[in-house]
Design an enzyme around this catalytic site. Structure first.
Site, PDB file in Angstrom:
ATOM      1  N   HIS A   1      33.728  27.723  -1.380  1.00  0.00           N
ATOM      2  CA  HIS A   1      34.391  28.937  -0.890  1.00  0.00           C
ATOM      3  C   HIS A   1      33.974  29.152   0.553  1.00  0.00           C
ATOM      4  O   HIS A   1      32.833  28.893   0.920  1.00  0.00           O
ATOM      5  CB  HIS A   1      33.985  30.157  -1.731  1.00  0.00           C
ATOM      6  CG  HIS A   1      34.932  31.296  -1.596  1.00  0.00           C
ATOM      7  ND1 HIS A   1      34.857  32.185  -0.555  1.00  0.00           N
ATOM      8  CD2 HIS A   1      35.985  31.668  -2.350  1.00  0.00           C
ATOM      9  CE1 HIS A   1      35.828  33.075  -0.689  1.00  0.00           C
ATOM     10  NE2 HIS A   1      36.534  32.789  -1.761  1.00  0.00           N
TER      11      HIS A   1
ATOM     12  N   ASP B   1      38.818  30.140  -9.355  1.00  0.00           N
ATOM     13  CA  ASP B   1      39.847  29.238  -9.906  1.00  0.00           C
ATOM     14  C   ASP B   1      39.312  28.242 -10.916  1.00  0.00           C
ATOM     15  O   ASP B   1      40.087  27.498 -11.521  1.00  0.00           O
ATOM     16  CB  ASP B   1      40.510  28.476  -8.744  1.00  0.00           C
ATOM     17  CG  ASP B   1      41.270  29.441  -7.853  1.00  0.00           C
ATOM     18  OD1 ASP B   1      41.057  29.404  -6.640  1.00  0.00           O
ATOM     19  OD2 ASP B   1      42.024  30.262  -8.402  1.00  0.00           O
TER      20      ASP B   1
HETATM   21  C1  SDX Z   1      40.549  30.944  -3.183  1.00  0.00           C
HETATM   22  O1  SDX Z   1      39.235  33.117   1.020  1.00  0.00           O
HETATM   23  C2  SDX Z   1      39.310  33.625  -0.144  1.00  0.00           C
HETATM   24  O2  SDX Z   1      38.777  34.695  -0.432  1.00  0.00           O
HETATM   25  C3  SDX Z   1      40.127  32.829  -1.134  1.00  0.00           C
HETATM   26  C4  SDX Z   1      40.084  33.313  -2.581  1.00  0.00           C
HETATM   27  C5  SDX Z   1      40.778  34.650  -2.733  1.00  0.00           C
HETATM   28  O3  SDX Z   1      40.476  35.352  -3.724  1.00  0.00           O
HETATM   29  O4  SDX Z   1      41.673  34.959  -1.914  1.00  0.00           O
HETATM   30  O5  SDX Z   1      38.747  33.429  -3.031  1.00  0.00           O
HETATM   31  C6  SDX Z   1      40.836  32.360  -3.506  1.00  0.00           C
HETATM   32  O6  SDX Z   1      41.281  30.352  -2.420  1.00  0.00           O
HETATM   33  C7  SDX Z   1      39.306  30.296  -3.747  1.00  0.00           C
HETATM   34  C8  SDX Z   1      39.121  28.833  -3.234  1.00  0.00           C
HETATM   35  C9  SDX Z   1      40.035  27.937  -4.064  1.00  0.00           C
HETATM   36  N1  SDX Z   1      40.058  26.572  -3.471  1.00  0.00           N
HETATM   37  C10 SDX Z   1      39.477  25.556  -4.140  1.00  0.00           C
HETATM   38  O7  SDX Z   1      38.795  25.662  -5.160  1.00  0.00           O
HETATM   39  C11 SDX Z   1      39.757  24.199  -3.496  1.00  0.00           C
HETATM   40  C12 SDX Z   1      38.448  23.415  -3.376  1.00  0.00           C
HETATM   41  N2  SDX Z   1      37.624  24.102  -2.370  1.00  0.00           N
HETATM   42  C13 SDX Z   1      37.651  23.590  -1.013  1.00  0.00           C
HETATM   43  O8  SDX Z   1      38.916  23.187  -0.598  1.00  0.00           O
HETATM   44  C14 SDX Z   1      36.868  24.495  -0.061  1.00  0.00           C
HETATM   45  O9  SDX Z   1      35.708  24.816  -0.681  1.00  0.00           O
HETATM   46  C15 SDX Z   1      37.513  25.751   0.485  1.00  0.00           C
HETATM   47  C16 SDX Z   1      38.847  25.500   1.086  1.00  0.00           C
HETATM   48  C17 SDX Z   1      37.639  26.778  -0.579  1.00  0.00           C
HETATM   49  C18 SDX Z   1      36.573  26.263   1.580  1.00  0.00           C
HETATM   50  O10 SDX Z   1      36.684  25.345   2.606  1.00  0.00           O
HETATM   51  P1  SDX Z   1      35.728  25.396   3.855  1.00  0.00           P
HETATM   52  O11 SDX Z   1      35.302  26.769   4.173  1.00  0.00           O
HETATM   53  O12 SDX Z   1      36.374  24.617   4.933  1.00  0.00           O
HETATM   54  O13 SDX Z   1      34.484  24.604   3.278  1.00  0.00           O
HETATM   55  P2  SDX Z   1      33.187  24.380   4.082  1.00  0.00           P
HETATM   56  O14 SDX Z   1      33.486  24.115   5.508  1.00  0.00           O
HETATM   57  O15 SDX Z   1      32.273  25.506   3.747  1.00  0.00           O
HETATM   58  O16 SDX Z   1      32.624  23.039   3.413  1.00  0.00           O
HETATM   59  C19 SDX Z   1      31.283  22.744   3.642  1.00  0.00           C
HETATM   60  C20 SDX Z   1      31.087  21.338   3.130  1.00  0.00           C
HETATM   61  C21 SDX Z   1      32.007  20.310   3.761  1.00  0.00           C
HETATM   62  O17 SDX Z   1      31.270  19.088   3.656  1.00  0.00           O
HETATM   63  P3  SDX Z   1      30.706  18.398   5.031  1.00  0.00           P
HETATM   64  O18 SDX Z   1      31.938  17.962   5.786  1.00  0.00           O
HETATM   65  O19 SDX Z   1      29.922  19.458   5.735  1.00  0.00           O
HETATM   66  O20 SDX Z   1      29.882  17.234   4.533  1.00  0.00           O
HETATM   67  O21 SDX Z   1      31.379  21.285   1.720  1.00  0.00           O
HETATM   68  C22 SDX Z   1      32.440  20.366   1.501  1.00  0.00           C
HETATM   69  C23 SDX Z   1      33.177  20.209   2.821  1.00  0.00           C
HETATM   70  O22 SDX Z   1      33.813  18.934   2.874  1.00  0.00           O
HETATM   71  N3  SDX Z   1      33.277  20.975   0.487  1.00  0.00           N
HETATM   72  C24 SDX Z   1      33.583  20.394  -0.664  1.00  0.00           C
HETATM   73  C25 SDX Z   1      34.323  21.334  -1.382  1.00  0.00           C
HETATM   74  N4  SDX Z   1      34.453  22.454  -0.654  1.00  0.00           N
HETATM   75  C26 SDX Z   1      33.799  22.219   0.507  1.00  0.00           C
HETATM   76  N5  SDX Z   1      33.300  19.151  -1.140  1.00  0.00           N
HETATM   77  C27 SDX Z   1      33.765  18.878  -2.377  1.00  0.00           C
HETATM   78  N6  SDX Z   1      34.491  19.756  -3.141  1.00  0.00           N
HETATM   79  C28 SDX Z   1      34.783  20.975  -2.669  1.00  0.00           C
HETATM   80  N7  SDX Z   1      35.485  21.821  -3.413  1.00  0.00           N
END
Ligand code: SDX
Length: 427
Positions: free
Chosen positions: A303, A361
Protein backbone atom coordinates in the site's frame (compact mmCIF):
# COMPACT_ATOMS: atom_id res chain seq x y z
CA UNK A 1 9.57 23.24 15.37
CA UNK A 2 9.73 26.57 13.55
CA UNK A 3 6.64 27.61 11.53
CA UNK A 4 8.59 28.06 8.30
CA UNK A 5 11.03 26.22 6.04
CA UNK A 6 13.85 28.03 4.26
CA UNK A 7 14.77 27.02 0.74
CA UNK A 8 18.12 28.16 -0.63
CA UNK A 9 18.50 28.30 -4.44
CA UNK A 10 21.76 29.79 -5.62
CA UNK A 11 22.41 32.93 -3.61
CA UNK A 12 18.72 33.42 -2.80
CA UNK A 13 16.67 31.97 0.03
CA UNK A 14 12.91 31.65 0.26
CA UNK A 15 10.80 31.27 3.42
CA UNK A 16 7.99 28.74 3.00
CA UNK A 17 5.26 28.64 5.68
CA UNK A 18 4.74 25.32 7.51
CA UNK A 19 1.05 24.56 8.11
CA UNK A 20 -0.09 22.27 10.90
CA UNK A 21 -3.10 19.93 10.84
CA UNK A 22 -5.03 18.57 13.83
CA UNK A 23 -2.86 15.42 13.55
CA UNK A 24 -0.47 13.84 11.05
CA UNK A 25 2.46 15.38 9.15
CA UNK A 26 2.77 19.17 8.82
CA UNK A 27 2.92 20.56 5.27
CA UNK A 28 5.31 23.00 3.63
CA UNK A 29 3.16 25.55 1.78
CA UNK A 30 4.73 25.94 -1.69
CA UNK A 31 1.84 27.82 -3.31
CA UNK A 32 3.96 30.94 -3.84
CA UNK A 33 7.19 29.12 -4.76
CA UNK A 34 6.87 29.31 -8.56
CA UNK A 35 5.88 32.99 -8.45
CA UNK A 36 8.81 33.88 -6.16
CA UNK A 37 11.56 31.45 -7.27
CA UNK A 38 10.51 30.42 -10.80
CA UNK A 39 10.85 26.71 -9.90
CA UNK A 40 8.27 23.92 -9.56
CA UNK A 41 8.26 21.16 -6.96
CA UNK A 42 8.61 17.69 -8.53
CA UNK A 43 6.68 14.70 -7.14
CA UNK A 44 5.39 12.17 -9.73
CA UNK A 45 2.98 9.80 -7.96
CA UNK A 46 2.54 12.43 -5.22
CA UNK A 47 4.46 10.39 -2.64
CA UNK A 48 5.26 13.57 -0.66
CA UNK A 49 2.45 15.87 -1.74
CA UNK A 50 -0.66 17.00 0.13
CA UNK A 51 -3.07 17.95 -2.65
CA UNK A 52 -5.69 19.53 -0.39
CA UNK A 53 -6.87 20.20 3.15
CA UNK A 54 -9.54 17.77 4.33
CA UNK A 55 -11.53 16.89 7.46
CA UNK A 56 -13.02 13.62 6.23
CA UNK A 57 -10.54 10.73 6.61
CA UNK A 58 -7.23 10.40 8.40
CA UNK A 59 -4.76 7.56 7.81
CA UNK A 60 -1.62 6.86 9.86
CA UNK A 61 0.13 4.37 7.55
CA UNK A 62 2.87 3.46 10.04
CA UNK A 63 0.44 2.78 12.87
CA UNK A 64 -2.21 1.17 10.66
CA UNK A 65 -4.86 3.68 11.74
CA UNK A 66 -7.92 4.77 9.69
CA UNK A 67 -10.35 7.35 11.08
CA UNK A 68 -13.52 8.65 9.41
CA UNK A 69 -14.34 12.08 10.89
CA UNK A 70 -12.28 10.89 13.90
CA UNK A 71 -14.02 7.53 14.41
CA UNK A 72 -11.80 4.38 14.05
CA UNK A 73 -12.79 2.09 11.17
CA UNK A 74 -12.99 -1.00 13.37
CA UNK A 75 -15.53 0.70 15.68
CA UNK A 76 -17.63 1.89 12.72
CA UNK A 77 -17.50 -1.58 11.11
CA UNK A 78 -18.57 -3.19 14.39
CA UNK A 79 -21.16 -0.69 15.68
CA UNK A 80 -22.40 1.48 12.78
CA UNK A 81 -24.20 0.86 9.49
CA UNK A 82 -23.17 1.84 5.97
CA UNK A 83 -25.92 4.47 5.68
CA UNK A 84 -24.95 5.98 9.04
CA UNK A 85 -21.31 6.12 7.84
CA UNK A 86 -22.59 7.82 4.65
CA UNK A 87 -24.24 10.49 6.78
CA UNK A 88 -21.05 10.86 8.86
CA UNK A 89 -18.79 11.24 5.81
CA UNK A 90 -21.15 13.71 4.10
CA UNK A 91 -22.04 15.85 7.13
CA UNK A 92 -19.12 15.48 9.55
CA UNK A 93 -21.06 14.18 12.58
CA UNK A 94 -22.94 10.99 13.48
CA UNK A 95 -26.69 11.63 12.99
CA UNK A 96 -29.28 11.89 15.74
CA UNK A 97 -32.15 9.43 15.39
CA UNK A 98 -34.43 11.96 13.57
CA UNK A 99 -31.54 13.05 11.31
CA UNK A 100 -30.80 9.45 10.39
CA UNK A 101 -34.49 8.63 9.78
CA UNK A 102 -34.74 11.57 7.34
CA UNK A 103 -31.47 10.66 5.60
CA UNK A 104 -32.46 7.00 5.26
CA UNK A 105 -35.84 8.01 3.82
CA UNK A 106 -34.16 10.35 1.30
CA UNK A 107 -31.82 7.59 0.15
CA UNK A 108 -34.56 4.93 0.09
CA UNK A 109 -36.82 7.07 -2.09
CA UNK A 110 -34.07 7.68 -4.66
CA UNK A 111 -33.15 4.01 -5.29
CA UNK A 112 -35.27 3.61 -8.43
CA UNK A 113 -33.95 4.39 -11.92
CA UNK A 114 -35.85 6.17 -14.72
CA UNK A 115 -37.72 3.45 -16.67
CA UNK A 116 -35.94 4.46 -19.91
CA UNK A 117 -32.57 3.99 -18.16
CA UNK A 118 -32.94 0.21 -18.26
CA UNK A 119 -32.69 0.30 -22.05
CA UNK A 120 -29.17 1.68 -21.57
CA UNK A 121 -27.94 -1.69 -20.28
CA UNK A 122 -29.18 -3.62 -23.32
CA UNK A 123 -26.78 -1.59 -25.48
CA UNK A 124 -23.88 -3.57 -23.97
CA UNK A 125 -22.79 -7.01 -25.18
CA UNK A 126 -23.94 -9.66 -22.71
CA UNK A 127 -20.29 -10.50 -21.91
CA UNK A 128 -19.40 -6.87 -21.12
CA UNK A 129 -17.34 -6.43 -17.95
CA UNK A 130 -19.71 -5.03 -15.29
CA UNK A 131 -17.21 -2.22 -14.65
CA UNK A 132 -17.57 -1.15 -18.30
CA UNK A 133 -21.33 -1.00 -17.76
CA UNK A 134 -20.93 0.87 -14.47
CA UNK A 135 -18.60 3.48 -15.97
CA UNK A 136 -20.99 4.14 -18.85
CA UNK A 137 -24.20 4.00 -16.82
CA UNK A 138 -23.08 6.42 -14.09
CA UNK A 139 -21.86 8.94 -16.67
CA UNK A 140 -25.24 8.63 -18.41
CA UNK A 141 -27.17 9.45 -15.21
CA UNK A 142 -26.70 13.14 -15.99
CA UNK A 143 -28.87 12.64 -19.09
CA UNK A 144 -31.75 11.55 -16.84
CA UNK A 145 -31.35 13.85 -13.87
CA UNK A 146 -30.66 17.22 -15.48
CA UNK A 147 -32.65 18.90 -12.67
CA UNK A 148 -29.74 18.45 -10.25
CA UNK A 149 -26.72 19.36 -12.36
CA UNK A 150 -26.33 22.96 -11.22
CA UNK A 151 -23.34 22.50 -8.91
CA UNK A 152 -23.65 26.09 -7.67
CA UNK A 153 -26.99 25.25 -6.00
CA UNK A 154 -26.41 23.54 -2.59
CA UNK A 155 -29.82 21.84 -2.79
CA UNK A 156 -28.98 20.34 -6.20
CA UNK A 157 -25.58 19.24 -4.88
CA UNK A 158 -27.33 17.45 -2.02
CA UNK A 159 -29.91 15.79 -4.30
CA UNK A 160 -27.16 14.59 -6.66
CA UNK A 161 -25.23 13.14 -3.71
CA UNK A 162 -28.33 11.32 -2.46
CA UNK A 163 -29.21 10.09 -5.97
CA UNK A 164 -25.71 8.67 -6.49
CA UNK A 165 -25.57 6.90 -3.12
CA UNK A 166 -29.10 5.56 -3.64
CA UNK A 167 -28.81 4.47 -7.27
CA UNK A 168 -25.38 2.84 -7.29
CA UNK A 169 -26.73 -0.44 -5.80
CA UNK A 170 -29.53 -0.49 -8.39
CA UNK A 171 -27.07 0.10 -11.25
CA UNK A 172 -24.55 -2.41 -9.83
CA UNK A 173 -27.24 -5.07 -9.42
CA UNK A 174 -28.50 -4.42 -12.96
CA UNK A 175 -24.97 -4.77 -14.34
CA UNK A 176 -24.71 -8.11 -12.53
CA UNK A 177 -28.17 -9.40 -13.53
CA UNK A 178 -27.53 -8.33 -17.14
CA UNK A 179 -24.23 -10.26 -17.21
CA UNK A 180 -26.06 -13.33 -15.82
CA UNK A 181 -28.96 -13.06 -18.29
CA UNK A 182 -31.46 -12.60 -15.48
CA UNK A 183 -34.35 -10.06 -15.41
CA UNK A 184 -33.86 -6.80 -13.52
CA UNK A 185 -35.34 -6.58 -10.02
CA UNK A 186 -36.62 -3.24 -8.71
CA UNK A 187 -35.64 -1.96 -5.26
CA UNK A 188 -38.09 -2.26 -2.39
CA UNK A 189 -38.60 0.52 0.16
CA UNK A 190 -39.17 -1.90 3.04
CA UNK A 191 -35.63 -3.34 2.81
CA UNK A 192 -32.37 -1.96 4.22
CA UNK A 193 -29.66 -0.69 1.88
CA UNK A 194 -27.65 -3.93 1.94
CA UNK A 195 -30.75 -6.18 1.85
CA UNK A 196 -32.04 -4.24 -1.16
CA UNK A 197 -28.76 -4.68 -3.01
CA UNK A 198 -28.55 -8.42 -2.26
CA UNK A 199 -32.18 -8.94 -3.31
CA UNK A 200 -31.72 -6.95 -6.56
CA UNK A 201 -28.57 -9.00 -7.25
CA UNK A 202 -29.73 -12.51 -6.43
CA UNK A 203 -33.52 -12.77 -6.44
CA UNK A 204 -35.32 -14.40 -9.39
CA UNK A 205 -39.02 -13.98 -10.26
CA UNK A 206 -39.53 -17.74 -9.93
CA UNK A 207 -39.27 -17.74 -6.15
CA UNK A 208 -39.45 -15.51 -3.07
CA UNK A 209 -36.18 -14.09 -1.82
CA UNK A 210 -35.50 -14.07 1.92
CA UNK A 211 -32.73 -11.90 3.48
CA UNK A 212 -29.98 -13.73 5.37
CA UNK A 213 -29.05 -11.50 8.35
CA UNK A 214 -25.42 -12.71 8.45
CA UNK A 215 -24.88 -12.04 4.73
CA UNK A 216 -26.72 -8.71 5.00
CA UNK A 217 -24.48 -7.66 7.91
CA UNK A 218 -21.38 -8.83 6.04
CA UNK A 219 -22.39 -6.88 2.91
CA UNK A 220 -23.10 -3.74 4.95
CA UNK A 221 -19.76 -4.09 6.74
CA UNK A 222 -17.90 -4.59 3.43
CA UNK A 223 -19.49 -1.37 2.17
CA UNK A 224 -18.33 0.45 5.34
CA UNK A 225 -14.76 -0.82 4.87
CA UNK A 226 -14.66 0.56 1.31
CA UNK A 227 -16.46 3.87 1.93
CA UNK A 228 -13.55 6.35 1.86
CA UNK A 229 -9.79 6.38 2.06
CA UNK A 230 -8.25 9.90 2.00
CA UNK A 231 -6.71 11.13 -1.28
CA UNK A 232 -6.27 7.81 -3.12
CA UNK A 233 -6.00 7.72 -6.91
CA UNK A 234 -9.73 7.57 -7.70
CA UNK A 235 -10.65 10.18 -5.08
CA UNK A 236 -7.95 12.49 -6.46
CA UNK A 237 -9.44 11.89 -9.91
CA UNK A 238 -12.89 12.91 -8.66
CA UNK A 239 -11.46 16.04 -6.98
CA UNK A 240 -9.52 17.04 -10.11
CA UNK A 241 -12.55 16.49 -12.36
CA UNK A 242 -14.73 18.42 -9.92
CA UNK A 243 -12.27 21.33 -9.76
CA UNK A 244 -13.27 22.25 -13.32
CA UNK A 245 -16.91 22.59 -12.22
CA UNK A 246 -17.95 19.26 -13.79
CA UNK A 247 -21.17 17.92 -12.26
CA UNK A 248 -20.98 15.02 -9.75
CA UNK A 249 -22.27 12.32 -12.14
CA UNK A 250 -19.36 13.00 -14.52
CA UNK A 251 -16.87 13.19 -11.64
CA UNK A 252 -17.99 9.90 -10.10
CA UNK A 253 -17.83 8.23 -13.54
CA UNK A 254 -14.21 9.44 -13.75
CA UNK A 255 -13.53 7.98 -10.29
CA UNK A 256 -15.00 4.63 -11.34
CA UNK A 257 -12.76 4.55 -14.40
CA UNK A 258 -9.67 5.17 -12.25
CA UNK A 259 -10.70 2.65 -9.58
CA UNK A 260 -10.82 -0.10 -12.24
CA UNK A 261 -7.01 -0.20 -12.50
CA UNK A 262 -5.36 -3.41 -11.13
CA UNK A 263 -3.09 -1.36 -8.85
CA UNK A 264 -6.14 0.21 -7.21
CA UNK A 265 -9.68 -1.08 -6.96
CA UNK A 266 -9.15 -3.76 -9.58
CA UNK A 267 -6.80 -5.54 -7.16
CA UNK A 268 -9.61 -7.45 -5.43
CA UNK A 269 -10.39 -9.29 -8.68
CA UNK A 270 -6.65 -9.77 -9.35
CA UNK A 271 -6.02 -11.04 -5.80
CA UNK A 272 -8.69 -13.74 -6.06
CA UNK A 273 -7.50 -14.77 -9.52
CA UNK A 274 -3.95 -14.93 -8.11
CA UNK A 275 -5.11 -17.38 -5.41
CA UNK A 276 -6.81 -19.45 -8.13
CA UNK A 277 -3.57 -19.47 -10.18
CA UNK A 278 -1.58 -20.60 -7.10
CA UNK A 279 -4.14 -23.38 -6.80
CA UNK A 280 -2.73 -25.10 -3.72
CA UNK A 281 -0.75 -24.42 -0.58
CA UNK A 282 2.10 -26.52 -2.03
CA UNK A 283 2.57 -24.01 -4.87
CA UNK A 284 2.92 -20.93 -2.64
CA UNK A 285 6.70 -21.18 -2.30
CA UNK A 286 7.29 -21.13 -6.07
CA UNK A 287 4.77 -18.35 -6.57
CA UNK A 288 6.41 -16.19 -3.90
CA UNK A 289 9.77 -16.79 -5.63
CA UNK A 290 8.21 -15.39 -8.79
CA UNK A 291 7.28 -12.25 -6.86
CA UNK A 292 10.85 -11.91 -5.59
CA UNK A 293 12.10 -12.40 -9.16
CA UNK A 294 9.81 -9.44 -10.00
CA UNK A 295 7.75 -11.47 -12.46
CA UNK A 296 4.56 -10.15 -10.87
CA UNK A 297 3.30 -8.43 -7.72
CA UNK A 298 1.56 -10.11 -4.80
CA UNK A 299 -1.96 -8.80 -5.41
CA UNK A 300 -3.81 -7.65 -2.30
CA UNK A 301 -0.47 -6.84 -0.66
CA UNK A 302 1.30 -3.52 -0.22
CA UNK A 303 0.00 0.00 0.00
CA UNK A 304 1.26 3.50 -0.74
CA UNK A 305 0.30 4.68 2.73
CA UNK A 306 0.02 1.64 5.00
CA UNK A 307 3.44 0.35 5.98
CA UNK A 308 1.66 -1.76 8.57
CA UNK A 309 -1.36 -4.04 8.45
CA UNK A 310 -4.31 -2.28 6.70
CA UNK A 311 -6.86 -2.00 9.55
CA UNK A 312 -9.62 -2.73 7.04
CA UNK A 313 -7.94 -6.02 6.10
CA UNK A 314 -8.19 -7.21 9.71
CA UNK A 315 -11.96 -6.60 9.76
CA UNK A 316 -12.24 -8.07 6.24
CA UNK A 317 -10.42 -11.24 7.35
CA UNK A 318 -12.81 -11.63 10.33
CA UNK A 319 -15.82 -11.10 8.05
CA UNK A 320 -14.39 -13.60 5.58
CA UNK A 321 -14.23 -16.31 8.25
CA UNK A 322 -17.79 -15.48 9.45
CA UNK A 323 -19.28 -15.69 5.96
CA UNK A 324 -17.41 -18.83 4.93
CA UNK A 325 -18.28 -20.58 8.20
CA UNK A 326 -21.96 -19.63 7.78
CA UNK A 327 -22.00 -20.92 4.21
CA UNK A 328 -20.13 -24.08 5.16
CA UNK A 329 -17.06 -23.04 3.13
CA UNK A 330 -14.82 -22.72 6.20
CA UNK A 331 -12.39 -25.09 4.50
CA UNK A 332 -12.46 -23.18 1.19
CA UNK A 333 -9.08 -24.05 -0.39
CA UNK A 334 -8.64 -20.42 -1.50
CA UNK A 335 -9.00 -19.27 2.11
CA UNK A 336 -6.42 -21.84 3.18
CA UNK A 337 -4.06 -20.61 0.46
CA UNK A 338 -4.66 -16.96 1.44
CA UNK A 339 -3.96 -17.61 5.11
CA UNK A 340 -0.80 -19.64 4.37
CA UNK A 341 0.38 -17.03 1.85
CA UNK A 342 -0.14 -14.26 4.41
CA UNK A 343 1.79 -16.22 7.03
CA UNK A 344 4.71 -16.86 4.65
CA UNK A 345 4.80 -13.28 3.37
CA UNK A 346 4.67 -11.73 6.85
CA UNK A 347 7.76 -13.73 7.82
CA UNK A 348 9.74 -13.31 4.60
CA UNK A 349 12.41 -10.56 4.63
CA UNK A 350 11.54 -9.58 1.04
CA UNK A 351 8.08 -8.47 2.19
CA UNK A 352 9.01 -7.43 5.71
CA UNK A 353 11.86 -5.17 4.47
CA UNK A 354 9.46 -3.54 2.01
CA UNK A 355 6.72 -3.26 4.65
CA UNK A 356 4.26 -5.18 2.49
CA UNK A 357 1.16 -6.26 4.40
CA UNK A 358 -2.26 -7.50 3.28
CA UNK A 359 -4.53 -4.63 2.21
CA UNK A 360 -8.31 -4.40 1.95
CA UNK A 361 -8.29 -6.38 -1.31
CA UNK A 362 -6.62 -9.52 0.02
CA UNK A 363 -9.61 -11.13 1.76
CA UNK A 364 -12.50 -9.27 0.12
CA UNK A 365 -12.47 -11.41 -3.02
CA UNK A 366 -12.74 -14.73 -1.15
CA UNK A 367 -15.67 -13.35 0.84
CA UNK A 368 -17.53 -11.91 -2.15
CA UNK A 369 -17.01 -15.09 -4.16
CA UNK A 370 -18.47 -17.15 -1.29
CA UNK A 371 -21.47 -14.76 -1.27
CA UNK A 372 -22.09 -15.60 -4.93
CA UNK A 373 -20.43 -12.71 -6.77
CA UNK A 374 -18.13 -13.53 -9.73
CA UNK A 375 -14.70 -11.85 -9.61
CA UNK A 376 -15.63 -9.33 -12.33
CA UNK A 377 -18.19 -7.85 -9.90
CA UNK A 378 -15.69 -7.20 -7.09
CA UNK A 379 -14.56 -3.77 -8.26
CA UNK A 380 -18.18 -2.84 -8.99
CA UNK A 381 -18.93 -3.42 -5.29
CA UNK A 382 -15.88 -1.37 -4.37
CA UNK A 383 -17.18 1.48 -6.58
CA UNK A 384 -20.68 1.17 -5.10
CA UNK A 385 -19.31 1.66 -1.58
CA UNK A 386 -16.69 4.27 -2.47
CA UNK A 387 -19.28 6.53 -4.11
CA UNK A 388 -20.08 8.11 -0.75
CA UNK A 389 -16.38 8.83 -0.16
CA UNK A 390 -15.98 10.29 -3.62
CA UNK A 391 -19.07 12.49 -3.32
CA UNK A 392 -18.12 13.62 0.21
CA UNK A 393 -14.63 14.61 -0.99
CA UNK A 394 -16.13 16.28 -4.10
CA UNK A 395 -18.53 18.26 -1.84
CA UNK A 396 -15.68 19.32 0.48
CA UNK A 397 -13.56 20.40 -2.52
CA UNK A 398 -16.44 22.27 -4.16
CA UNK A 399 -17.46 24.09 -0.98
CA UNK A 400 -13.87 25.16 -0.23
CA UNK A 401 -13.79 28.98 -0.66
CA UNK A 402 -10.18 28.64 -1.88
CA UNK A 403 -11.26 26.18 -4.63
CA UNK A 404 -9.20 26.53 -7.83
CA UNK A 405 -9.08 24.39 -10.95
CA UNK A 406 -6.39 21.74 -10.53
CA UNK A 407 -3.65 22.38 -13.06
CA UNK A 408 -0.26 20.71 -12.26
CA UNK A 409 2.90 21.69 -14.21
CA UNK A 410 5.82 19.48 -15.33
CA UNK A 411 9.56 19.01 -15.70
CA UNK A 412 9.94 19.37 -19.49
CA UNK A 413 12.73 17.27 -21.05
CA UNK A 414 11.52 17.26 -24.66
CA UNK A 415 12.86 19.05 -27.74
CA UNK A 416 13.53 22.77 -27.38
CA UNK A 417 12.58 25.25 -30.15
CA UNK A 418 13.19 24.11 -33.72
CA UNK A 419 11.72 25.24 -37.05
CA UNK A 420 9.46 23.16 -39.30
CA UNK A 421 11.26 21.29 -42.11
CA UNK A 422 9.57 20.47 -45.41
CA UNK A 423 9.34 16.71 -46.01
CA UNK A 424 11.83 16.76 -48.89
CA UNK A 425 14.42 18.32 -46.54
CA UNK A 426 14.14 15.59 -43.85
CA UNK A 427 15.98 12.31 -43.40
C1 SDX B 1 -6.19 0.06 -2.98
O1 SDX B 1 -4.43 4.55 -2.06
C2 SDX B 1 -5.39 3.94 -1.48
O2 SDX B 1 -5.83 4.29 -0.39
C3 SDX B 1 -5.95 2.77 -2.25
C4 SDX B 1 -6.97 1.90 -1.50
C5 SDX B 1 -8.26 2.66 -1.26
O3 SDX B 1 -9.00 2.26 -0.34
O4 SDX B 1 -8.56 3.59 -2.04
O5 SDX B 1 -6.44 1.47 -0.26
C6 SDX B 1 -7.36 0.68 -2.33
O6 SDX B 1 -5.90 0.39 -4.11
C7 SDX B 1 -5.34 -0.91 -2.20
C8 SDX B 1 -4.10 -1.40 -3.01
C9 SDX B 1 -4.58 -2.50 -3.96
N1 SDX B 1 -3.49 -2.84 -4.91
C10 SDX B 1 -2.89 -4.05 -4.81
O7 SDX B 1 -3.06 -4.87 -3.91
C11 SDX B 1 -1.93 -4.32 -5.97
C12 SDX B 1 -0.60 -4.83 -5.42
N2 SDX B 1 0.04 -3.71 -4.71
C13 SDX B 1 1.03 -2.94 -5.43
O8 SDX B 1 0.70 -2.71 -6.76
C14 SDX B 1 1.49 -1.73 -4.62
O9 SDX B 1 1.70 -2.16 -3.35
C15 SDX B 1 0.65 -0.47 -4.60
C16 SDX B 1 0.28 0.00 -5.96
C17 SDX B 1 -0.59 -0.69 -3.81
C18 SDX B 1 1.51 0.60 -3.92
O10 SDX B 1 2.51 0.87 -4.83
P1 SDX B 1 3.73 1.79 -4.44
O11 SDX B 1 3.36 2.82 -3.45
O12 SDX B 1 4.35 2.25 -5.70
O13 SDX B 1 4.66 0.72 -3.73
P2 SDX B 1 6.02 1.08 -3.09
O14 SDX B 1 6.74 2.09 -3.91
O15 SDX B 1 5.75 1.39 -1.66
O16 SDX B 1 6.80 -0.31 -3.18
C19 SDX B 1 7.92 -0.45 -2.37
C20 SDX B 1 8.59 -1.72 -2.84
C21 SDX B 1 8.95 -1.74 -4.31
O17 SDX B 1 10.07 -2.63 -4.38
P3 SDX B 1 11.54 -2.01 -4.74
O18 SDX B 1 11.43 -1.54 -6.17
O19 SDX B 1 11.78 -0.91 -3.76
O20 SDX B 1 12.47 -3.20 -4.58
O21 SDX B 1 7.70 -2.84 -2.66
C22 SDX B 1 7.46 -3.45 -3.92
C23 SDX B 1 7.79 -2.41 -4.99
O22 SDX B 1 8.17 -3.06 -6.20
N3 SDX B 1 6.06 -3.80 -3.93
C24 SDX B 1 5.60 -5.02 -4.13
C25 SDX B 1 4.22 -4.95 -3.97
N4 SDX B 1 3.87 -3.69 -3.68
C26 SDX B 1 5.02 -2.98 -3.66
N5 SDX B 1 6.25 -6.18 -4.45
C27 SDX B 1 5.47 -7.27 -4.58
N6 SDX B 1 4.11 -7.27 -4.43
C28 SDX B 1 3.47 -6.14 -4.13
N7 SDX B 1 2.15 -6.14 -3.98
Amino acid sequence: MTDKATLNIGDKSYDLPILKGSTGPDVVDVRKLYGEADVFTYDPGFTSTASCESKITYIDGDAGVLLHRGYPIDQLAEKSSFLEVCYLLLNGELPTAPEFAEFERNITYHTMLHAQFDRFFSGFRSDAHPMAIMTGAVGALSAFYADSLNVDDPKQREISAHRLIAKMPTIAARAFQYSQGRPFVSPRNDLSYAENFLRMSFSVPAEDWKPNPVLTRAMDRIFILHADHEQNASTSTVRLAGSSGAHPFACIAAGIACLWGPSHGGANQEALEMLQVIGSVDNIKDYVQGVKDRKYKLMGFGHRVYKNYDPRAKVMQKTCHEVLDLLGHGNDPLLQIAMELEKIALNDPYFVDRKLYPNIDFYSGITLRAMGFPSNMFTVLFALARTVGWISQWKEMFEDPQRKIGRPRQLYTGATHRDYLAIDKRG
